[in-house]
Design a protein around this motif. Sequence first.
Motif, PDB file in Angstrom:
ATOM      1  N   LEU A  83       0.956  -1.064   0.054  1.00  0.00           N
ATOM      2  CA  LEU A  83      -0.021   0.222  -0.112  1.00  0.00           C
ATOM      3  C   LEU A  83       0.770   1.294   0.171  1.00  0.00           C
ATOM      4  CD1 LEU A  83      -3.213   0.720   1.974  1.00  0.00           C
ATOM      5  CD2 LEU A  83      -1.411   2.531   2.412  1.00  0.00           C
ATOM      6  N   ALA A  84       0.591   2.179  -0.983  1.00  0.00           N
ATOM      7  CA  ALA A  84       1.139   3.640  -0.837  1.00  0.00           C
ATOM      8  C   ALA A  84       0.212   4.627  -0.884  1.00  0.00           C
ATOM      9  CB  ALA A  84       2.256   3.544  -1.948  1.00  0.00           C
ATOM     10  N   VAL A  85       0.169   5.849  -0.149  1.00  0.00           N
ATOM     11  CA  VAL A  85      -0.439   6.879  -0.093  1.00  0.00           C
ATOM     12  C   VAL A  85       0.351   7.884  -1.190  1.00  0.00           C
ATOM     13  CG1 VAL A  85      -1.648   8.735   1.057  1.00  0.00           C
ATOM     14  CG2 VAL A  85      -1.302   6.533   2.149  1.00  0.00           C
ATOM     15  N   ASP A  86      -0.197   8.679  -1.944  1.00  0.00           N
ATOM     16  CA  ASP A  86       0.550   9.342  -2.819  1.00  0.00           C
ATOM     17  C   ASP A  86       0.546  10.822  -1.945  1.00  0.00           C
ATOM     18  OD1 ASP A  86       1.102  11.557  -4.809  1.00  0.00           O
ATOM     19  OD2 ASP A  86       0.900   9.838  -6.170  1.00  0.00           O
ATOM     20  N   PRO A  87       1.668  11.186  -1.698  1.00  0.00           N
ATOM     21  CA  PRO A  87       2.097  12.664  -0.924  1.00  0.00           C
ATOM     22  C   PRO A  87       1.268  13.627  -1.528  1.00  0.00           C
ATOM     23  CG  PRO A  87       4.085  11.921  -1.732  1.00  0.00           C
ATOM     24  CD  PRO A  87       3.174  10.820  -2.034  1.00  0.00           C
ATOM     25  N   THR A  88       1.171  13.728  -2.806  1.00  0.00           N
ATOM     26  CA  THR A  88       0.673  14.893  -3.699  1.00  0.00           C
ATOM     27  C   THR A  88      -0.774  14.854  -4.016  1.00  0.00           C
ATOM     28  OG1 THR A  88       2.842  15.386  -4.513  1.00  0.00           O
ATOM     29  CG2 THR A  88       1.251  16.369  -5.557  1.00  0.00           C
ATOM     30  N   TYR A  89      -1.292  13.890  -4.688  1.00  0.00           N
ATOM     31  CA  TYR A  89      -2.305  13.433  -4.998  1.00  0.00           C
ATOM     32  C   TYR A  89      -3.349  12.643  -4.143  1.00  0.00           C
ATOM     33  CZ  TYR A  89       0.366  14.751  -9.154  1.00  0.00           C
ATOM     34  OH  TYR A  89       1.258  15.496  -9.943  1.00  0.00           O
ATOM     35  N   ASN A  90      -4.576  12.820  -4.001  1.00  0.00           N
ATOM     36  CA  ASN A  90      -5.492  12.115  -3.183  1.00  0.00           C
ATOM     37  C   ASN A  90      -5.652  10.816  -3.447  1.00  0.00           C
ATOM     38  OD1 ASN A  90      -5.941  14.541  -1.434  1.00  0.00           O
ATOM     39  ND2 ASN A  90      -7.328  15.355  -2.811  1.00  0.00           N
ATOM     40  N   LEU A  91      -4.496   9.968  -3.609  1.00  0.00           N
ATOM     41  CA  LEU A  91      -4.747   8.641  -4.124  1.00  0.00           C
ATOM     42  C   LEU A  91      -4.202   7.547  -3.178  1.00  0.00           C
ATOM     43  CD1 LEU A  91      -3.517   9.411  -7.816  1.00  0.00           C
ATOM     44  CD2 LEU A  91      -5.949   9.013  -6.983  1.00  0.00           C
ATOM     45  N   VAL A  92      -4.399   6.267  -3.268  1.00  0.00           N
ATOM     46  CA  VAL A  92      -3.857   5.193  -2.435  1.00  0.00           C
ATOM     47  C   VAL A  92      -3.997   3.995  -3.226  1.00  0.00           C
ATOM     48  CG1 VAL A  92      -4.394   3.571  -0.582  1.00  0.00           C
ATOM     49  CG2 VAL A  92      -5.393   5.994  -0.265  1.00  0.00           C
ATOM     50  N   TYR A  93      -2.677   3.637  -3.484  1.00  0.00           N
ATOM     51  CA  TYR A  93      -2.377   2.483  -4.433  1.00  0.00           C
ATOM     52  C   TYR A  93      -2.225   1.051  -3.511  1.00  0.00           C
ATOM     53  CZ  TYR A  93      -1.055   6.425  -7.284  1.00  0.00           C
ATOM     54  OH  TYR A  93      -0.790   7.736  -7.778  1.00  0.00           O
ATOM     55  N   VAL A  94      -2.856   0.349  -3.963  1.00  0.00           N
ATOM     56  CA  VAL A  94      -2.982  -1.121  -3.485  1.00  0.00           C
ATOM     57  C   VAL A  94      -2.360  -2.093  -4.307  1.00  0.00           C
ATOM     58  CG1 VAL A  94      -3.948  -2.701  -2.010  1.00  0.00           C
ATOM     59  CG2 VAL A  94      -4.655  -0.221  -2.020  1.00  0.00           C
ATOM     60  N   THR A  95      -1.455  -3.032  -3.991  1.00  0.00           N
ATOM     61  CA  THR A  95      -0.971  -4.225  -4.626  1.00  0.00           C
ATOM     62  C   THR A  95      -1.861  -5.301  -4.507  1.00  0.00           C
ATOM     63  OG1 THR A  95       0.720  -4.573  -3.187  1.00  0.00           O
ATOM     64  CG2 THR A  95       1.347  -3.506  -5.091  1.00  0.00           C
ATOM     65  N   ASP A  96      -2.419  -5.949  -5.356  1.00  0.00           N
ATOM     66  CA  ASP A  96      -3.567  -7.469  -4.936  1.00  0.00           C
ATOM     67  C   ASP A  96      -2.943  -8.320  -5.866  1.00  0.00           C
ATOM     68  OD1 ASP A  96      -5.352  -8.856  -4.829  1.00  0.00           O
ATOM     69  OD2 ASP A  96      -6.850  -7.481  -5.146  1.00  0.00           O
ATOM     70  N   PRO A  97      -1.943  -9.237  -5.284  1.00  0.00           N
ATOM     71  CA  PRO A  97      -1.223 -10.295  -5.934  1.00  0.00           C
ATOM     72  C   PRO A  97      -2.193 -11.111  -6.611  1.00  0.00           C
ATOM     73  CG  PRO A  97      -0.627 -10.369  -3.730  1.00  0.00           C
ATOM     74  CD  PRO A  97      -1.313  -9.036  -3.959  1.00  0.00           C
ATOM     75  N   TYR A  98      -3.442 -11.601  -5.573  1.00  0.00           N
ATOM     76  CA  TYR A  98      -4.130 -12.732  -6.116  1.00  0.00           C
ATOM     77  C   TYR A  98      -5.060 -12.286  -7.312  1.00  0.00           C
ATOM     78  CZ  TYR A  98      -2.832 -15.822  -2.079  1.00  0.00           C
ATOM     79  OH  TYR A  98      -2.488 -16.476  -1.543  1.00  0.00           O
ATOM     80  N   ASN A  99      -5.372 -11.002  -7.119  1.00  0.00           N
ATOM     81  CA  ASN A  99      -6.019 -10.488  -8.559  1.00  0.00           C
ATOM     82  C   ASN A  99      -5.088  -9.943  -9.584  1.00  0.00           C
ATOM     83  OD1 ASN A  99      -9.024 -10.386  -8.487  1.00  0.00           O
ATOM     84  ND2 ASN A  99      -8.859  -9.128  -6.608  1.00  0.00           N
ATOM     85  N   LYS A 100      -3.958  -9.926  -9.371  1.00  0.00           N
ATOM     86  CA  LYS A 100      -2.676  -9.700 -10.266  1.00  0.00           C
ATOM     87  C   LYS A 100      -3.020  -8.489 -10.842  1.00  0.00           C
ATOM     88  CE  LYS A 100      -2.226 -14.570 -11.531  1.00  0.00           C
ATOM     89  NZ  LYS A 100      -2.248 -15.671 -12.336  1.00  0.00           N
TER      90      LYS A 100
END
Length: 205
Positions: A83-100
Amino acid sequence: KKFDIRNPVSAGAIVELQPIGSKGSGNNQLLFPQGIDTDPQGNVYVADAGNHRIEKFDSQGNFVQTFGTYGLGAGKLWYPYGLAVDPTYNLVYVTDPYNKQITVFSKTGDYLYSWRNFSSESDGAFLQGIAADGTGNIIVSNSGRLVRFSIVNPTVDINQNGIPDSIEGVTGPTIGNPVGIGNPKIGAGSNNSGIGSIGETPTKP
């Protein structure tokens, strides 16, 4: 084992720690939490892998909300890992290996985008760590290499909500041209040192 995350409440050489959350599947509970990050306001975001969701706490450790739903396909989560929260944009990125795939949410939990960008379908099963640099680049560890993506026109925000229009689909569904960051691949052994190559162009499922 303790299934909590700890929040520093005092400064100094020795930091007193206060637990956040407890083990379980309800609100304010976590089950095998993995990736964790904070936003500039101090809110804490956790990839709650065992509950197939993201959990958000405020800077004091108080429960705010959960988001994401269990399942397969775009917008779903199945044991989210990084998981990573973008420090500039209002975005949360999530890696989901089972959904690839990599899934993008707003910081308020709205599903925005999913993409797959790998040299082979099996590569998606190795999605793990993820980071955002605040300039529109996202770096992901994937199958013995690092992969870097860039948001298309990240500063274009017609409705001024802090989310790039290319992510929201305001200017169309295009996202994430890959950016090369060297060769060869990362991995063990003398033949796998350095930063790796990029997969295919991301597409929206």
